[in-house]
Design a protein around this motif. Structure first.
Motif, PDB file in Angstrom:
ATOM      1  N   ALA A   1       0.834  -1.204   0.000  1.00 14.52           N
ATOM      2  CA  ALA A   1       0.000   0.000   0.000  1.00 14.52           C
ATOM      3  C   ALA A   1       0.868   1.253   0.000  1.00 14.52           C
ATOM      4  O   ALA A   1       0.572   2.216  -0.719  1.00 14.52           O
ATOM      5  CB  ALA A   1      -0.922  -0.004   1.220  1.00 14.52           C
ATOM      6  N   TYR A   2       1.918   1.246   0.787  1.00 16.84           N
ATOM      7  CA  TYR A   2       2.808   2.412   0.868  1.00 16.84           C
ATOM      8  C   TYR A   2       3.479   2.677  -0.486  1.00 16.84           C
ATOM      9  O   TYR A   2       3.444   3.796  -0.985  1.00 16.84           O
ATOM     10  CB  TYR A   2       3.857   2.206   1.960  1.00 16.84           C
ATOM     11  CG  TYR A   2       4.867   3.323   2.019  1.00 16.84           C
ATOM     12  CD1 TYR A   2       4.509   4.583   2.487  1.00 16.84           C
ATOM     13  CD2 TYR A   2       6.177   3.122   1.592  1.00 16.84           C
ATOM     14  CE1 TYR A   2       5.432   5.615   2.530  1.00 16.84           C
ATOM     15  CE2 TYR A   2       7.103   4.146   1.632  1.00 16.84           C
ATOM     16  CZ  TYR A   2       6.724   5.397   2.106  1.00 16.84           C
ATOM     17  OH  TYR A   2       7.647   6.420   2.134  1.00 16.84           O
ATOM     18  N   PHE A   3       4.070   1.640  -1.061  1.00 16.54           N
ATOM     19  CA  PHE A   3       4.736   1.809  -2.356  1.00 16.54           C
ATOM     20  C   PHE A   3       3.726   2.106  -3.463  1.00 16.54           C
ATOM     21  O   PHE A   3       4.004   2.872  -4.378  1.00 16.54           O
ATOM     22  CB  PHE A   3       5.592   0.593  -2.696  1.00 16.54           C
ATOM     23  CG  PHE A   3       6.725   0.376  -1.729  1.00 16.54           C
ATOM     24  CD1 PHE A   3       7.519   1.425  -1.303  1.00 16.54           C
ATOM     25  CD2 PHE A   3       7.000  -0.894  -1.246  1.00 16.54           C
ATOM     26  CE1 PHE A   3       8.560   1.226  -0.414  1.00 16.54           C
ATOM     27  CE2 PHE A   3       8.045  -1.100  -0.361  1.00 16.54           C
ATOM     28  CZ  PHE A   3       8.822  -0.036   0.060  1.00 16.54           C
ATOM     29  N   GLY A   4       2.538   1.511  -3.368  1.00 21.85           N
ATOM     30  CA  GLY A   4       1.491   1.758  -4.358  1.00 21.85           C
ATOM     31  C   GLY A   4       0.969   3.188  -4.325  1.00 21.85           C
ATOM     32  O   GLY A   4       0.446   3.691  -5.317  1.00 21.85           O
ATOM     33  N   SER A   5       1.110   3.842  -3.181  1.00 17.27           N
ATOM     34  CA  SER A   5       0.662   5.234  -3.062  1.00 17.27           C
ATOM     35  C   SER A   5       1.731   6.212  -3.528  1.00 17.27           C
ATOM     36  O   SER A   5       1.532   7.425  -3.453  1.00 17.27           O
ATOM     37  CB  SER A   5       0.297   5.542  -1.612  1.00 17.27           C
ATOM     38  OG  SER A   5       1.476   5.653  -0.819  1.00 17.27           O
ATOM     39  N   GLY A   6       2.852   5.671  -3.996  1.00 20.12           N
ATOM     40  CA  GLY A   6       3.929   6.527  -4.475  1.00 20.12           C
ATOM     41  C   GLY A   6       5.012   6.775  -3.446  1.00 20.12           C
ATOM     42  O   GLY A   6       5.890   7.605  -3.661  1.00 20.12           O
ATOM     43  N   GLY A   7       4.941   6.069  -2.317  1.00 18.70           N
ATOM     44  CA  GLY A   7       5.953   6.233  -1.278  1.00 18.70           C
ATOM     45  C   GLY A   7       7.325   5.783  -1.766  1.00 18.70           C
ATOM     46  O   GLY A   7       7.443   4.807  -2.507  1.00 18.70           O
ATOM     47  N   ASP A   8       8.345   6.522  -1.357  1.00 24.19           N
ATOM     48  CA  ASP A   8       9.717   6.191  -1.739  1.00 24.19           C
ATOM     49  C   ASP A   8      10.235   4.994  -0.955  1.00 24.19           C
ATOM     50  O   ASP A   8       9.858   4.780   0.209  1.00 24.19           O
ATOM     51  CB  ASP A   8      10.648   7.382  -1.459  1.00 24.19           C
ATOM     52  CG  ASP A   8      10.288   8.600  -2.290  1.00 24.19           C
ATOM     53  OD1 ASP A   8       9.837   8.415  -3.437  1.00 24.19           O
ATOM     54  OD2 ASP A   8      10.460   9.719  -1.784  1.00 24.19           O
ATOM     55  N   ILE A   9      11.120   4.249  -1.572  1.00 22.46           N
ATOM     56  CA  ILE A   9      11.781   3.143  -0.881  1.00 22.46           C
ATOM     57  C   ILE A   9      12.692   3.744   0.178  1.00 22.46           C
ATOM     58  O   ILE A   9      13.510   4.615  -0.116  1.00 22.46           O
ATOM     59  CB  ILE A   9      12.591   2.280  -1.867  1.00 22.46           C
ATOM     60  CG1 ILE A   9      11.656   1.637  -2.878  1.00 22.46           C
ATOM     61  CG2 ILE A   9      13.410   1.230  -1.130  1.00 22.46           C
ATOM     62  CD1 ILE A   9      12.357   0.898  -4.002  1.00 22.46           C
ATOM     63  N   PRO A  10      12.556   3.319   1.443  1.00 24.90           N
ATOM     64  CA  PRO A  10      13.412   3.883   2.482  1.00 24.90           C
ATOM     65  C   PRO A  10      14.859   3.458   2.283  1.00 24.90           C
ATOM     66  O   PRO A  10      15.132   2.382   1.722  1.00 24.90           O
ATOM     67  CB  PRO A  10      12.843   3.314   3.782  1.00 24.90           C
ATOM     68  CG  PRO A  10      12.083   2.110   3.378  1.00 24.90           C
ATOM     69  CD  PRO A  10      11.629   2.331   1.972  1.00 24.90           C
ATOM     70  N   SER A  11      15.772   4.290   2.746  1.00 26.32           N
ATOM     71  CA  SER A  11      17.189   3.954   2.600  1.00 26.32           C
ATOM     72  C   SER A  11      17.538   2.716   3.414  1.00 26.32           C
ATOM     73  O   SER A  11      18.474   2.000   3.089  1.00 26.32           O
ATOM     74  CB  SER A  11      18.065   5.139   3.017  1.00 26.32           C
ATOM     75  OG  SER A  11      17.770   5.524   4.338  1.00 26.32           O
ATOM     76  N   GLU A  12      16.789   2.448   4.473  1.00 21.59           N
ATOM     77  CA  GLU A  12      16.989   1.252   5.296  1.00 21.59           C
ATOM     78  C   GLU A  12      15.654   0.522   5.404  1.00 21.59           C
ATOM     79  O   GLU A  12      14.775   0.933   6.160  1.00 21.59           O
ATOM     80  CB  GLU A  12      17.493   1.650   6.685  1.00 21.59           C
ATOM     81  CG  GLU A  12      17.632   0.511   7.651  1.00 21.59           C
ATOM     82  CD  GLU A  12      18.482  -0.616   7.123  1.00 21.59           C
ATOM     83  OE1 GLU A  12      17.916  -1.691   6.818  1.00 21.59           O
ATOM     84  OE2 GLU A  12      19.695  -0.435   7.007  1.00 21.59           O
TER      85      GLU A  12
END
Length: 93
Positions: free
Chosen positions: A49-60
């Motif tokens: 859901a987070y990535f599908g909403s356009g959220g960036d991949i966290p550095s960690e």
């Protein structure tokens, strides 16, 4: 010097502290997202859901563990069981 092994909570706190910006952004998203869930979900569902909403991949990526720990501490989520992870990196944990 003694052989010191970090506890699980110490490791999660270290990851949270080192990635404050990602942590706060994802935690805020997670709080809003879980309020609209009326079914069981896993960490994989939250990530999707987070990535599908356009959220960036966290550095960690381990910051998601801190998110789930803190959502549980705030009694916003409750464990109901376990499922096999769809993420290959997790090796089915």
């Amino acid at each position: 010097m003694e052989n010191y092994q970090e506890t699980k909570d110490e490791a999660i706190d270290r990851v949270t502290y080192a990635n404050k910006q990602d942590y706060h952004k994802i935690f805020s998203f997670a709080q809003d997202w879980i309020r609209n869930q009326f079914r069981q979900f896993s960490c994989d569902d939250l990530k999707d859901a987070y990535f599908g909403s356009g959220g960036d991949i966290p550095s960690e990526p381990r910051v998601f563990g801190a998110i789930f720990r803190d959502l549980s501490k705030e009694k916003l989520i409750f464990p109901l069981g376990y499922t096999i992870s769809k993420n290959k990196i997790n090796k089915k944990k």
